[in-house]
Each structure stands twice: as C-alpha cells, then as structure tokens.
Design an enzyme around this catalytic site. Structure first.
Site, mmCIF file in Angstrom:
data_model
loop_
_atom_site.group_PDB
_atom_site.id
_atom_site.type_symbol
_atom_site.label_atom_id
_atom_site.label_comp_id
_atom_site.label_asym_id
_atom_site.label_seq_id
_atom_site.Cartn_x
_atom_site.Cartn_y
_atom_site.Cartn_z
ATOM 1 C CE LYS A 121 -24.474 -34.434 -72.974
ATOM 2 N NZ LYS A 121 -23.147 -34.923 -73.467
ATOM 3 C CD GLN B 172 -26.863 -36.228 -76.774
ATOM 4 O OE1 GLN B 172 -27.339 -35.352 -77.302
ATOM 5 N NE2 GLN B 172 -25.594 -36.492 -76.431
ATOM 6 C CG ASP C 19 -29.602 -40.327 -70.296
ATOM 7 O OD1 ASP C 19 -29.792 -39.049 -70.761
ATOM 8 O OD2 ASP C 19 -28.720 -41.028 -70.445
ATOM 9 C CG HIS D 189 -23.979 -41.883 -72.116
ATOM 10 N ND1 HIS D 189 -23.272 -41.825 -70.655
ATOM 11 C CD2 HIS D 189 -23.548 -41.060 -72.754
ATOM 12 C CE1 HIS D 189 -22.121 -40.892 -70.955
ATOM 13 N NE2 HIS D 189 -22.399 -40.591 -72.391
ATOM 14 C CB CYS E 121 -20.363 -42.874 -73.163
ATOM 15 S SG CYS E 121 -19.027 -41.828 -72.502
HETATM 16 N N1 7TS Z 1 -26.740 -39.481 -71.241
HETATM 17 C C1 7TS Z 1 -26.471 -39.424 -72.893
HETATM 18 C C2 7TS Z 1 -27.563 -39.990 -73.674
HETATM 19 C C3 7TS Z 1 -25.601 -38.597 -73.164
HETATM 20 O O1 7TS Z 1 -25.383 -38.329 -74.450
HETATM 21 C C4 7TS Z 1 -24.273 -38.255 -72.244
HETATM 22 C C5 7TS Z 1 -23.130 -37.417 -72.764
HETATM 23 C C6 7TS Z 1 -24.681 -38.444 -70.995
HETATM 24 C C7 7TS Z 1 -25.896 -39.002 -70.537
HETATM 25 C C8 7TS Z 1 -23.752 -37.959 -69.740
HETATM 26 O O2 7TS Z 1 -23.755 -36.653 -69.752
HETATM 27 P P1 7TS Z 1 -22.712 -35.962 -68.779
HETATM 28 O O3 7TS Z 1 -23.067 -34.334 -68.882
HETATM 29 O O4 7TS Z 1 -22.823 -36.262 -67.420
HETATM 30 O O5 7TS Z 1 -21.491 -36.270 -69.235
HETATM 31 N N2 7TS Z 1 -22.870 -37.668 -73.939
HETATM 32 C C9 7TS Z 1 -21.540 -37.402 -74.518
HETATM 33 C C10 7TS Z 1 -21.545 -37.893 -75.817
HETATM 34 O O6 7TS Z 1 -22.266 -38.299 -76.568
HETATM 35 N N3 7TS Z 1 -20.153 -37.345 -76.211
HETATM 36 O O7 7TS Z 1 -19.587 -36.658 -75.080
HETATM 37 C C11 7TS Z 1 -20.591 -36.883 -74.072
#
Ligand code: 7TS
Length: 415
Positions: A233, A210, A207, A130, A372
């Site tokens: 999430k 997910q 990371d 990501h 992303c």
């Molecule tokens: N890493 C992964 C694998 C993610 O899916 C996301 C967010 C992040 C990092 C970043 O998370 P945040 O809470 O810091 O934003 N992914 C997504 C997505 O797939 N659609 O919207 C956000």
C-alpha cells in the site's frame, strides 16, 4: 492558492515512474483510484527487485559467500530504513518483517495475547477496525476468555472519545485502533488513545495500513507499543508487512513461528532464540521484498510525506465536493476537509457493485464492497459502498473522470 498547493507535487513527472498508469482499456486510459486496496509500484522499486534477482539473490544470515553477505547486509539494512521511516529509534531490533498488516496483527495477538489474556481481561477495539484487527482480536478473545469491547463511531464518523475514556479501564490489557479508517477516511487520535491505554497499564496496537503510505508517522510520538503496516500500500511490493514493537515488549514475547533462522541454539530437548528482530522471522524471510520496500521508502521520502499527504487530502476534498454536487450521494465519514485520501459513498438507487462496474467501463478503477469492515457497514445501514482512494500520482482530472462515470451510472439507473 488551492491549485498551487495541489500542484506542489509534480504529478506529471511522478506519473512517468508508473508506466502501468498509461494502460488503456478499449482506447480509454486507466484511472486508478483503488489505492487503499493496493498502490502501484514505481520503476525505481521494480528496478530494485530486478537488481536483487539479477545480481545478489541468495539466502540471508546463513552463507559466508559473497552473494549471501550482500543479500544479508541489504536485507538487514532494510529493517533499519523502515524503522527510521516511522521514527523507531531502536532501529532493526524494533522492526519485524511479516507478510502484511494482517500477519503483524496475528503475530501480536498470538505471541502476546495468548500468553497474557484470560477471563476478566478486556481488549478494546474501535467500531471502524478492519477485519485484520477485528476478527483477530475477536477470535483471540474466544480462545482466551477475554472480552472484546468497541469504541463507538458517532454519526459524523469520528470516535466517541468520551466513550473511549469509559471503556478503557484497569481491566483493559490491549487497545487496538486503526490510525486512518480504510472506509470512513477518519484520522483517529491514536496518540490520545495511547495515553488512555497507558493510564491503565494497557498496551496499544495501531493499525497503520492506511497511514504510513500517506502521511508522516512517528511511532514514538504516538507512543504506540505496536504499529503495523503493509508494503503493497506504499509503492512497495506485495508479500511484505511490517511490525514495529517496543524493544522490551518484543524481547519479552515468545516467538510466533518456530523453525530455522529464528533460533540460536537447538538441542533435541530445547531451543533458544535469535536476537531481535530475527526471533520473529522464522524460515527464509521476505528478502527481495524487504530490499524493495526500503527502495519504496527512499522514493516516498524523496518526494516528501507531508507533500504526499497534502496532495491526497486535496484530492479527497475535491472528490467529496464534486461527488455531492447532485445531492443524491451519501459519503460516509468526516467532512471533505478532515479526512485521509479516500471517499466511500453510495449513489441513491445504484448498487455499489453496479456503480463500480459502470465506472469500470470508463476505465476508472474503484472498489465496491464492505472493504473488510462488515460490522461498520451494518452500522451504516448499507451492505456495500463504492470507494475511491487516492495516491501521489492521481490528479484532479482523474477525479473529474470519476464524477463523469458516476453521472453515467446515475443516468443509466434513472431510465
Ligand atoms: N488494516 C487496514 C486499515 C487496511 O485498510 C487493510 C487493507 C488491512 C489492515 C489489511 O492489510 P493487508 O495488507 O494485510 O491485506 N485494506 C484493504 C482495503 O481497504 N481494500 O483492500 C484491502
């Protein structure tokens, strides 16, 4: 048999905890399939936030009055709860609350990477990172002179582990890998990557944005040095992320942000730092969010992470099979029976944004874009994809509604 396993979760009961799922648009009930972007919040968590603000809102670690004591205990215990949830035996000392996964990534990149990386050093990422990880380490590489290398993704959506074994060398200082890809749904062998990294005295940052929401995660079984995820999430509130770090590493690292709450002694000349994890939580922290995230963990564990994982995987497999019935849909990543709970796809002749807009006319919420992962989309040879992602409250009937809506888009564009 399959239905029985899917039904192992009492989804109708669970849905009662999420009133937002009853929303209708033009008389059609919402089908929420954008859970990889953010999940919905159960009443129990909303109630915890309300209870905090109604009954014990106060700043933490500073006041000796009753409210501050109650808020401090709840906030501190939330760290223990999150640590326990991901198998961190060091409890609160190994669990830092941040704003989100992105900030957790930046914290390590700046606090560890700026100090430790230099020319000749290497950071090894995967091609399916990501942007939260990819852009952060890429830019840190530019600042420090360290090289950034990528473990290739093969045509089936798996990491090329032979290439990984060649890429991770004694020059490698950090491996940063996504546990479950938010685009491909691939579940990466992060434990094997950790072993490879450790064989060369490198560290591994995982990371888990997910992964933690959707499956049991044990950071110590993986032997992750750092592990990050986001509250929003996993049925929790926005505004909070988590960073697990091995205690000795967090102890050795300099703070990322300076200010109040993270200090022990300050003079005009110098300062010393608070104990872990407070050293990394400068200023008034994410108090309501932390307490609410602990409630989200209670909620998820009550239902059972194995059951949640199985439920989502069944839905993803069902969606994979149904979406590919017509033969004009490309789904990216591993086969339907070997992925996390999401499918990213394109329908021949229909742009992903048009598709998501038509699907939205059916009140089905999916995401369209690059999720992303722009470089990965470049590699896949597409600018964008549509993505349906599942959570514990989704049903097979909702997948059917998605498939009907996709069919509608197909018909419209065939004209
Ligand atoms: N890493 C992964 C694998 C993610 O899916 C996301 C967010 C992040 C990092 C970043 O998370 P945040 O809470 O810091 O934003 N992914 C997504 C997505 O797939 N659609 O919207 C956000």
């Amino acid at each position: 048999m399959e239905t029985q396993q899917t039904d192992a979760l009492d989804v109708e009961r669970i849905r009662e905890d999420f009133p937002i799922l009853q929303r209708e648009f033009d008389g059609t009930q919402l089908v929420y399939l954008d859970n990889a972007a953010t999940t919905q919040t159960p009443e129990q968590v909303v109630e915890t936030i309300c209870d905090y603000y109604r009954n014990y809102n106060a700043n933490v670690h500073r006041g000796i009055h009753h409210l501050s004591q109650e808020a401090s205990v709840a906030y501190e215990e939330a760290h223990d709860r999150l640590a326990e949830f991901v198998g961190a035996s060091g409890e609160r000392e190994e669990m830092v609350f941040t704003k989100n996964t992105t900030e957790s990534e930046n914290l390590v990149a700046y606090a560890w990477g700026l100090e430790e990386l230099g020319p000749g050093d290497e950071v090894v990422l995967t091609e399916m990172e990501h942007h939260a990880s990819l852009v952060t380490w890429q830019q840190l590489g530019k600042k420090t002179g360290a090289d950034v290398k990528y473990i290739p993704v093969d045509e089936r959506g798996y990491l090329d582990m032979d290439a990984a074994a060649d890429l991770i060398t004694d020059d490698t200082k950090m491996v940063s890998a996504v546990h479950v890809s938010n685009t491909l749904g691939t579940v990466n062998p992060v434990g094997e990557l950790a072993d490879l990294a450790h064989d060369h005295d490198a560290y591994i940052f995982v990371d888990g944005a997910q992964a933690v929401p959707n499956r049991p995660v044990d950071v110590e079984a993986i032997d992750a040095d750092f592990y990050a995820f986001s509250g929003h999430k996993m049925a929790g509130p926005t505004g909070i992320g988590c960073l697990y770090g091995k205690k000795h590493l967090l102890e050795e690292m300099e703070p990322y942000l300076y200010g109040g709450s993270m200090i022990r002694k300050v003079t005009y000349e110098d300062s010393t730092w608070e104990d872990l994890p407070w050293k990394f939580e400068a200023g008034t922290p994410v108090i309501a969010q932390g307490v609410a995230l602990a409630a989200a963990v209670d909620y998820l564990e009550d239902i059972g992470m194995e059951r949640i994982q199985r439920h989502e995987e069944r839905l993803a497999e069902y969606a994979y099979d149904r979406l590919t019935e017509e033969g004009d849909v490309d789904i990216y990543g591993p086969p339907g029976d070997d992925r996390g709970g999401l499918v990213s796809f394109n329908v021949d002749g229909v742009h992903a944004h048009d598709l998501s807009s038509i699907v939205n006319d059916h009140a089905v919420a999916i995401r369209a874009g690059d999720h992303c992962t722009q470089p990965l989309h470049d590699k896949l040879g597409v600018a964008a994809s549509a993505r349906a992602s599942f959570y514990l409250y989704n049903t097979r009937e909702e997948v059917d509604k998605l498939v009907e809506a996709v069919d509608d888009a197909r018909q419209l564009f065939a004209q």
